[in-house]
Design a protein around this motif. Structure first.
Motif, PDB file in Angstrom:
ATOM      1  N   ALA A  26       0.826  -1.206   0.000  1.00 43.91           N
ATOM      2  CA  ALA A  26       0.000   0.000   0.000  1.00 43.91           C
ATOM      3  C   ALA A  26       0.862   1.259   0.000  1.00 43.91           C
ATOM      4  O   ALA A  26       0.569   2.230  -0.707  1.00 43.91           O
ATOM      5  N   THR A  45      -3.336   8.502   2.590  1.00 43.25           N
ATOM      6  CA  THR A  45      -3.653   7.744   1.379  1.00 43.25           C
ATOM      7  C   THR A  45      -3.853   6.270   1.691  1.00 43.25           C
ATOM      8  O   THR A  45      -4.831   5.648   1.269  1.00 43.25           O
ATOM      9  N   SER A  48      -7.024   5.448   3.689  1.00 44.64           N
ATOM     10  CA  SER A  48      -8.272   5.453   2.937  1.00 44.64           C
ATOM     11  C   SER A  48      -8.349   4.256   1.996  1.00 44.64           C
ATOM     12  O   SER A  48      -9.373   3.989   1.392  1.00 44.64           O
ATOM     13  N   GLU A  49      -7.260   3.541   1.903  1.00 42.47           N
ATOM     14  CA  GLU A  49      -7.238   2.402   0.995  1.00 42.47           C
ATOM     15  C   GLU A  49      -7.301   1.082   1.763  1.00 42.47           C
ATOM     16  O   GLU A  49      -8.059   0.172   1.431  1.00 42.47           O
TER      17      GLU A  49
END
Lengths: 140, 140
Positions: A26, A45, A48-49
């Motif tokens: 990630a 980032t 949120s993933e």
DNA sequence: TGGATATTCTGGACTGAGTCAATAATCATG
DNA sequence: CATGATTATTGACTCAGTCCAGAATATCCA
């Protein structure tokens, strides 16, 4: 399509002797998606993933990967460290106003900037060049 | 002999529109005495000379002076800011092992490094070069 | 010389980036 | 599946530097 990146990068991690973890994939995806990204932007980032990740895990991943040459860390004066996935010889051009960063291919060739008048007995292995200026947008 | 430096620098400060204070003179003397010095080393140096100085006063002096081009700040990756009294065009060579810094005169001429292949629309005004290597002492 | 004004100094609280250390979870490998 | 090695999580902590508000100084001008 991120499947491709992932499977390629899985192999790269293994080759470097690093374990493949969801966090590292990630983090790498975040760097790939947004070159010149800062650590805390990576955290958001990735969160949120993936859902959640610890700050430490991000720093560990970034350090491990940059130690093994999988990503590159740049530390321009007056700002936090930025990470990018380009690991070839290139330099950076930074806006004094908005801190936008763009890549600059090496002007002269392969490792050209290594020529200094007098090396003072040092074994020089890298020349880091940062161009400072004002970006088009900021030239009101 | 520090009298000379002081009276010269008094004038320089005034020309820059800055007031002359004992602290600023002392800070400048510290930078002059030891180029590539860090802020907290300046504090100790000045303290042993002047008796006492606040951290804030040192930072204020350093910021004011570097804003006015009286001294120069460099911020190599992975270390705190360093200050030097040379304000002409030159670069730096840093040991990866012991962080020793030496000045490198600009290899090509006056402001040579400003040539980039593609300026991406930026108005470039400075090229900062940091050479990384291993100093003679660390090459065991 | 003596204010008035602008600037600087002080000390303490605070921020942001990053590290450390101990514990828990996960992976790799026989 | 057991066991040791990596990796993640959590929370405390460091370090460099800034912000703030009141006190102290320097400069300018009459």
């Amino acid at each position: 399509m991120s499947k491709h990146i992932d499977s390629d990068f899985r192999a790269t991690l293994k080759q470097a002797g690093l374990q493949v973890t969801a966090q590292r994939l990630a983090v790498y995806r975040a760097v790939k998606a947004c070159p010149h990204i800062m650590a805390d932007e990576i955290i958001s980032t990735v969160e949120s993933e993936i859902g959640t990740i610890s700050r430490q895990a991000v720093y560990d991943a970034l350090n491990a990967m940059s130690d093994h040459g999988l990503i590159r860390r740049i530390q321009p004066a007056g700002s936090a460290a930025l990470y990018e996935h380009r690991v070839d010889n290139h330099h950076h051009l930074i806006c004094r106003n908005c801190n936008a960063v763009v890549d600059i291919d090496c002007a002269v060739g392969e490792a050209p900037c290594l020529i200094a008048d007098d090396n003072h007995g040092y074994a020089i292995d890298e020349a880091e060049v940062v161009y400072w200026g004002i970006c088009p947008d900021c030239r009101t």
